[in-house]
Design an enzyme around this catalytic site. Sequence first.
Site, PDB file in Angstrom:
ATOM      1  N   ARG A 197       0.841  -1.208   0.000  1.00 43.20           N
ATOM      2  CA  ARG A 197       0.000   0.000   0.000  1.00 43.20           C
ATOM      3  C   ARG A 197       0.875   1.257   0.000  1.00 43.20           C
ATOM      4  O   ARG A 197       1.069   1.899  -1.023  1.00 43.20           O
ATOM      5  CB  ARG A 197      -0.982  -0.029   1.188  1.00 43.20           C
ATOM      6  N   GLU A 235      -4.600  10.470  10.274  1.00 46.79           N
ATOM      7  CA  GLU A 235      -3.641  11.053   9.324  1.00 46.79           C
ATOM      8  C   GLU A 235      -3.103  12.393   9.846  1.00 46.79           C
ATOM      9  O   GLU A 235      -3.848  13.197  10.409  1.00 46.79           O
ATOM     10  CB  GLU A 235      -4.310  11.248   7.954  1.00 46.79           C
TER      11      GLU A 235
END
Length: 497
Positions: free
Chosen positions: A6, A136
């Site tokens: 990923r 994030e």
Amino acid sequence: MDTTLRDGEQTSGVSFSASEKLTIAQLLLTELKVDRIEIASARVSEGEFQAVKKITDWASKNGYLDQVEVLTFVDGGTSVNWMLDAGAKVMNLLTKGSLNHLTFQLKKTPEQHFAEVKATIELALSKGLKVNVYLEDWSNGMRNSKEYVISYLDFLSQLPVDRVLLPDTLGVLIPSEVAAFISELVARYPSFHFDFHAHNDYDLGTANALEAVRNGVHGLHLTVNGMGERAGNAPLASVIAVLNDYQKDVEVSVDEKTLYSVSKLVESFSGFRIPANKPVVGENVFTQTAGIHADGDKKNNLYHNDLMPERFGRERKYALGKTSGKANIENNLAQLGIHLSDEDLKKVTQRIIELGDRKEVVTPNDLPYIISDVLDSPTTEERVQVLNYVLTHSKELRPSVTLKISIDGKIYEEHAQGDGQYDAFVNALEIIFKKNGKELAQLQDYAVRIPPGGDSDALCETIITWSHQGRELITRGLDCDQTVSAIKATQKMLNLI
Ligand SMILES: CC(=O)SCCNC(=O)CCNC(=O)[C@H](O)C(C)(C)COP(=O)(O)OP(=O)(O)OC[C@H]1O[C@@H](n2cnc3c(N)ncnc32)[C@H](O)[C@@H]1OP(=O)(O)O
């Protein structure tokens, strides 16, 4: 958790095919034995969907499905459905870990975001998925909007979230900050399983990952060869090695012996070259170059550290070049089963140093050639010496030579042309020999070879067979330049006839 498939694939210019992704996923789980793998972001493309499907098919048949994770978005369920259709069971939901990102990218208030996160998590749980949550830009969030981060973690602590994933999204943290942030959160939320996700923008990925473990995180996100966006992620091999050596109280599932082969395979699939000095997996990292180091290895392993190459299925090498001492060369000779007298060893060492000084790369494959050339070289002054020459090669003009040689101390200079540069050289010699009433040996066979393996850019050997007055002679010349190696072989012949 390995995220080569990923985050690693977010390396600029890298795209794995579905089959490559499946092969890497299988190796990571079955050979390298990482606990978990993150294999894709949802919604990326049809190709990505097919790759995820391939991996989940295999994983569900082989009992690995709970170890396969997919990054999803807060998008009203679109990416939840995407991963469900692709057969995945563990979702890593990308949410905002800093007020800055939330305000300026999603343009939402914390309340709106929390409500949407909750709805997405509930949807996923209702479909039987396991849920992990990324914050994030968490590192900047801790620096600039800690109140937001804490209120968000308080909110998450009321939900059945398996893991909370803390990324240093921009790779801005230094180890002391990692220690402070992680220890604070671990103390505040003892029931959370925290993962730390380090980026390498200041080359601190490994140091920060170690610090995160020391301060209580339960998982790390790593990539093979440190692949990833910008400067990449914390590299798997370095982090595993440092944890095994310096954090012995943590259990690491990864099999160190397979790190190198997996790194090489990922290098070949990705086209992303491993720097030669990359710890653990780089080509040079187990090569001693300095003579003093090679000598110390023989004397009670003085240059030993815990990073022994055998741990990683690799071996110690001793480079050949201008910094080689005789210990380096002896080590290489021992590997080839060759023993030389002290005097010959000195000569071979000297020749390798000369080649190294000319910036030539000498490999162990070159050694037998160098030895045979050095031992074949005359020890006394030669009667015939090639002193100077100019060889020319130009388009649609015959190659030519101007040659100066000495025979028994007398100097001769001659010009000649030929079909090639070496032919011109031999023609000039012939003229000089004829003038002296002598006959040159006749060339019967001419062979050029390089040391096996093709990894030598230093050497080329010319072997010439001659006939002279009914006798056959074979001479060899060794040089980095093919014509010069032929001239060296010819000079040997001149002194034999
Ligand atoms: C930490 C990380 O590395 S995160 C990496 C996440 N993974 C990826 O980005 C995978 C590669 N990305 C992609 O293929 C695409 O960006 C997609 C398919 C995800 C989205 O593509 P697009 O719809 O074309 O949007 P685009 O690429 O411009 O992404 C920006 C959009 O995502 C939104 N977004 C950003 N973060 C999130 C989030 N956590 N959840 C939902 N949406 C988000 C932005 O607000 C923006 O939406 P807007 O256009 O309505 O303002």
